[in-house]
Design an enzyme around this catalytic site. Structure first.
Site, PDB file in Angstrom:
ATOM      1  CB  SER A 107      -0.962   0.010   1.194  1.00 34.51           C
ATOM      2  OG  SER A 107      -2.036  -0.876   0.986  1.00 34.51           O
ATOM      3  CE  LYS A 140      -3.885   0.667  -1.091  1.00 36.79           C
ATOM      4  NZ  LYS A 140      -4.637   0.286   0.132  1.00 36.79           N
ATOM      5  CE1 TYR A 145      -4.163  -1.232  -4.660  1.00 37.88           C
ATOM      6  CE2 TYR A 145      -5.167  -3.409  -4.784  1.00 37.88           C
ATOM      7  CZ  TYR A 145      -4.665  -2.356  -4.034  1.00 37.88           C
ATOM      8  OH  TYR A 145      -4.659  -2.427  -2.667  1.00 37.88           O
ATOM      9  CE1 TYR A 185      -3.302  -0.312   4.635  1.00 35.20           C
ATOM     10  CE2 TYR A 185      -1.720  -0.981   6.299  1.00 35.20           C
ATOM     11  CZ  TYR A 185      -2.126  -0.951   4.988  1.00 35.20           C
ATOM     12  OH  TYR A 185      -1.365  -1.553   4.012  1.00 35.20           O
ATOM     13  CB  VAL A 202      -0.164  -5.747   4.483  1.00 33.86           C
ATOM     14  CG1 VAL A 202      -1.402  -4.994   4.917  1.00 33.86           C
ATOM     15  CG2 VAL A 202      -0.223  -6.122   3.007  1.00 33.86           C
TER      16      VAL A 202
END
Length: 306
Positions: free
Chosen positions: A59, A62, A185, A234, A252
């Site tokens: 992530s 992102k 993605y 998160y 993660v």
């Protein structure tokens, strides 16, 4: 042993309190005892621990894909598809998409990141992925590649993300078909890096891009840092902002980038980029040793910036 080394050693002990990500088979094979930190300023770099290990961005990517899409389309256009509001839901939550027919709350959750993947420049999956890898390579100064083992592992276990993508498509928020958005993605999540690469990425934010060639609008960089503060860790982002107070983004895989706009850590002075790898994560998805390290680092070196 100096203060920084002591903070590292204390944080490393926390690896026993976490577990590697098990829902992605390839990540489940990671060694949870590993812990690496890189701190980078304009003139010095300090590395601690298992710094030769490579891992995937997950992530953390992102924030990069958001910047590439926003720099290409402009923030106003991006905001038609993805908001910039924090949410207390888990990163893979589907509830708000279904019950309110909403656009994704922000680009740091999976729904937002899949939408952003569909908005990346390029006509093909390869071109969209290349737009992000090229941007990243300009920042860290070396070629990057996709870890295909991790990518295929994620793709084969992507039922939940595929469900998210179909809801996005049904609600009109995808600009490509479901499989293309999903593959872009997941390939981006599977970019392989080391902890020094993370520090260079964080340093880019610490300097507002000044130490690299002008590859992104400053306004986009500022929004990206704001998203890291409000949504980057998160659904522990609020606590992280309150008690550590640094723009940061986690994944993660155990990766974290953290941004110090102006600080002093041992011989490092001024803007500092921090890269962390600790694959033992907590229930939210953040590296347990990484959070412990940043907590004590911010306190001991007075780095809190909010």
């Amino acid at each position: 042993m100096n203060k920084l080394q002591m903070i590292y050693e204390q944080a490393k002990q926390r690896t026993a309190n976490g577990q590697v990500a098990s829902y992605i088979p390839a990540l489940a094979a990671a060694n949870g005892d590993l812990f690496a930190v890189s701190l980078l300023s304009a003139e010095h770099e300090i590395e601690l621990g298992d710094c030769t290990e490579t891992f995937t961005l997950q992530s953390v990517v992102k924030v990069i894909s958001f910047m590439v899409a926003a720099n290409y389309h402009g923030i106003e256009e991006i905001m038609h598809y993805v908001d910039v509001e924090p949410t207390g839901d888990s990163f893979n939550s589907i509830v708000r998409l279904e019950s309110h027919n909403n656009k994704p709350f922000n680009p740091m959750i999976n729904a937002g990141a899949i939408t952003i993947a569909s908005l990346l420049p390029g006509e093909t999956m390869f071109e969209k992925v290349k737009s992000v890898t090229t941007f990243l390579e300009q920042i860290i100064g070396k070629k990057v590649h996709i870890n295909n083992e991790v990518y295929f592992s994620e793709y084969q276990s992507a039922d939940y993300n595929r469900a998210i993508a179909y809801i996005l498509q049904a609600n009109g928020f995808l600009k490509s078909d479901v499989e293309e958005a999903l593959q872009v993605y997941l390939q981006l999540c599977s970019i392989s890096v080391d902890v020094s690469d993370l520090a260079k990425l964080a340093f880019y934010f610490a300097t507002n891009g000044k130490e690299s060639e002008a590859i992104c609008n400053k306004g986009v960089i500022n929004i990206a840092k704001a998203l890291m503060i409000t949504c980057g860790m998160y659904n522990a982002s609020g606590k992280f902002a309150a008690f550590i107070g640094l723009p940061a983004k986690s994944g993660v895989s155990g990766a974290i980038i953290a941004v110090v706009r102006n600080g002093e850590i041992e011989q490092l002075q001024g803007p500092i980029g921090i890269g962390i790898y600790g694959p033992a994560i907590d229930q939210v998805g953040n590296s347990v040793a990484g959070i412990e390290f940043l907590m004590h680092l911010s306190k001991e070196y007075d780095l809190f910036c909010l």
